[in-house]
Design an enzyme around this catalytic site. Structure first.
Site, PDB file in Angstrom:
ATOM      1  N   ASN A  34     -38.618 -88.210 -36.513  1.00  0.00           N
ATOM      2  CA  ASN A  34     -39.789 -87.792 -37.273  1.00  0.00           C
ATOM      3  C   ASN A  34     -39.850 -88.770 -38.439  1.00  0.00           C
ATOM      4  O   ASN A  34     -38.954 -88.795 -39.279  1.00  0.00           O
ATOM      5  CB  ASN A  34     -39.633 -86.347 -37.755  1.00  0.00           C
ATOM      6  CG  ASN A  34     -40.882 -85.817 -38.421  1.00  0.00           C
ATOM      7  OD1 ASN A  34     -41.234 -86.248 -39.510  1.00  0.00           O
ATOM      8  ND2 ASN A  34     -41.535 -84.854 -37.785  1.00  0.00           N
ATOM      9  N   SER A  35     -40.885 -89.604 -38.459  1.00  0.00           N
ATOM     10  CA  SER A  35     -40.912 -90.753 -39.362  1.00  0.00           C
ATOM     11  C   SER A  35     -40.973 -90.355 -40.834  1.00  0.00           C
ATOM     12  O   SER A  35     -41.363 -89.246 -41.201  1.00  0.00           O
ATOM     13  CB  SER A  35     -42.107 -91.644 -39.031  1.00  0.00           C
ATOM     14  OG  SER A  35     -42.013 -92.162 -37.727  1.00  0.00           O
ATOM     15  N   MET A  36     -40.594 -91.301 -41.674  1.00  0.00           N
ATOM     16  CA  MET A  36     -40.648 -91.128 -43.119  1.00  0.00           C
ATOM     17  C   MET A  36     -42.082 -90.818 -43.535  1.00  0.00           C
ATOM     18  O   MET A  36     -43.009 -91.556 -43.191  1.00  0.00           O
ATOM     19  CB  MET A  36     -40.162 -92.413 -43.792  1.00  0.00           C
ATOM     20  CG  MET A  36     -40.121 -92.371 -45.302  1.00  0.00           C
ATOM     21  SD  MET A  36     -39.476 -93.957 -45.916  1.00  0.00           S
ATOM     22  CE  MET A  36     -39.500 -93.631 -47.695  1.00  0.00           C
ATOM     23  N   PRO A  37     -42.309 -89.721 -44.260  1.00  0.00           N
ATOM     24  CA  PRO A  37     -43.683 -89.348 -44.625  1.00  0.00           C
ATOM     25  C   PRO A  37     -44.480 -90.458 -45.300  1.00  0.00           C
ATOM     26  O   PRO A  37     -45.679 -90.624 -45.027  1.00  0.00           O
ATOM     27  CB  PRO A  37     -43.475 -88.153 -45.561  1.00  0.00           C
ATOM     28  CG  PRO A  37     -42.230 -87.511 -45.013  1.00  0.00           C
ATOM     29  CD  PRO A  37     -41.346 -88.661 -44.632  1.00  0.00           C
TER      30      PRO A  37
ATOM     31  N   ARG B 284     -44.747 -80.128 -42.067  1.00  0.00           N
ATOM     32  CA  ARG B 284     -43.772 -80.951 -41.351  1.00  0.00           C
ATOM     33  C   ARG B 284     -42.699 -80.118 -40.662  1.00  0.00           C
ATOM     34  O   ARG B 284     -42.244 -80.480 -39.572  1.00  0.00           O
ATOM     35  CB  ARG B 284     -43.115 -81.939 -42.328  1.00  0.00           C
ATOM     36  CG  ARG B 284     -42.289 -83.032 -41.643  1.00  0.00           C
ATOM     37  CD  ARG B 284     -41.526 -83.886 -42.634  1.00  0.00           C
ATOM     38  NE  ARG B 284     -40.935 -85.061 -41.995  1.00  0.00           N
ATOM     39  CZ  ARG B 284     -39.982 -85.800 -42.543  1.00  0.00           C
ATOM     40  NH1 ARG B 284     -39.513 -85.490 -43.749  1.00  0.00           N
ATOM     41  NH2 ARG B 284     -39.490 -86.849 -41.902  1.00  0.00           N
TER      42      ARG B 284
END
Length: 389
Positions: free
Chosen positions: A100-103, A37
């Site tokens: 950057n979206s929540m994993p 990430r």
């Protein structure tokens, strides 16, 4: 205490967290490990909080490398842009416009996509490029087309993708139009929310293909829907879980200030007074807002809090013709209501809420969506039971 509580922030710890939650599955673990990430997070970020649409103060990697690293490897979203790039200051802008979206959300949606090696995939919303890289590793970069409306974000994402060894087809354009030149696709995934599934997405998906997208009404409440596309050009499927994404730019709804509704007069500005036994507290949960919003179109809430713990719930319509207020005072069982305009918005909310109660207070998983030539219909339990609205 779990084992990963003692692990330092980093890819391994985040993987342990995600696998414990069940959102990172064994078939996606190789892609997770191959696509770190941190390679897809810019040096200036506003860390979010898991399950909350709130941002912490700005973090600059060069000044706070440890804080930046810990934010990247936490299961939380990261805001990377405000106000379509117009705001670049040290604080926060008005509206977050890229992230950057929540994993957990990333891998939950990828799991729902049901993608397999060799599938042709259209991604709407490149963002930082992390999701496109994960897809590229899984199905081959040549099979991935990713569309981003923001030129700067697209340029930066392309640079990150190339540095990581992936070269999917990157397109700068309106995601609502998809990418017809590369169609048909086996899978379509959106990393932005919609209030109406764009017809090009359905038209560009082969029969039997799948569309995964966050969907929500103007009112609020949102969930990820998994649609199967049929040979007659229709699509249908169930909602698979709660979500909270930034809106597709082509579908953003402008919201006028309260003063525009009051016409220059002081509140209550001619509003009709009544009382209600339904507390504003009862209508604020995300899934409840979804059920209400499907039935109360083109209206939205806003909360005005006060120092003593009370607050006013405002309701307004997008046509700027109607408004309502409901005053919540802790401990009371009756609440003062004012309504103005051709629509009695609070009355509409009460009717929608009572319907939801009679259905057994359903969560997202009982709702579904059908897209066809007549438009879109949200249904409960089966397509034969459309939600009123």
């Amino acid at each position: 205490m779990t084992v990963h509580d003692d692990m330092a922030a980093g890819p391994e710890r985040l993987a342990a967290v995600l696998m414990e939650k069940g959102t990172l599955t064994s078939d996606w673990l190789p892609s997770y490990e191959a696509v770190p990430r941190h390679l897809f997070v810019p040096g200036v970020i506003w860390p979010g909080r898991g399950g909350m649409n709130r941002q912490d103060e700005r973090v600059v990697r060069e000044k706070e490398p440890d804080t930046w690293w810990a934010a990247v490897y936490r299961d939380a979203p990261i805001t990377t842009q405000w106000d379509d790039g117009a705001y670049t200051g040290a604080g926060k802008g008005k509206v977050p416009s890229s992230s950057n979206s929540m994993p957990t959300m990333v891998f939950s949606m990828l799991d729902a996509l049901g993608v397999e090696k060799g599938h042709r995939v259209l991604e709407i919303g490149t963002g930082t490029g992390w999701n496109a890289a994960l897809l590229s590793h899984r199905v081959g970069a040549a099979n991935v087309v990713t569309v981003e409306v923001d030129e700067g974000s697209a340029r930066d994402a392309r640079r990150r993708l190339e540095a990581a060894g992936f070269e999917p087809v990157t397109v700068v354009g309106d995601g609502a139009e998809g990418c017809a030149g590369r169609a048909p696709y086996d899978r379509v995934i959106a990393t932005c929310s919609v209030g109406s599934v764009p017809r090009p997405w359905v038209a560009q998906t082969r029969s039997g293909g799948v569309i995964v997208a966050p969907w929500g009404p103007v009112y609020g409440g949102e969930a990820v829907v998994r649609l199967t596309v049929f040979g007659d050009g229709t699509a249908a499927g169930r909602f698979v879980g709660s979500s909270a994404f930034m809106r597709l730019r082509a579908q953003r709804v402008g919201r006028e200030h309260v003063r525009e509704y009051l016409g220059g007069h002081a509140w209550p500005a001619g509003g009709m007074r009544s009382t209600t036994s339904l507390s504003p507290e009862e209508v604020g949960d995300w899934h409840v807002m979804f059920a209400i919003g499907v039935q109360v179109p083109d209206a939205f809430p806003w909360t005005e809090p006060y120092a003593d713990g009370s607050y006013t719930l405002w309701l307004r319509d997008t046509a700027v013709t109607s408004w309502a207020t409901v005053d919540h005072v802790p401990g009371r069982r009756e609440f003062e209501v004012y309504q103005y305009g051709p629509r009695k918005l609070w009355d509409e909310v009460v009717v929608a809420y009572r319907w939801w109660e009679r259905q057994g207070r359903p969560g997202f998983e009982r709702f579904g969506l059908t897209v066809d030539g007549d438009g879109e219909r949200v249904w409960l339990d089966s397509p034969e039971r459309p939600v009123p609205g």
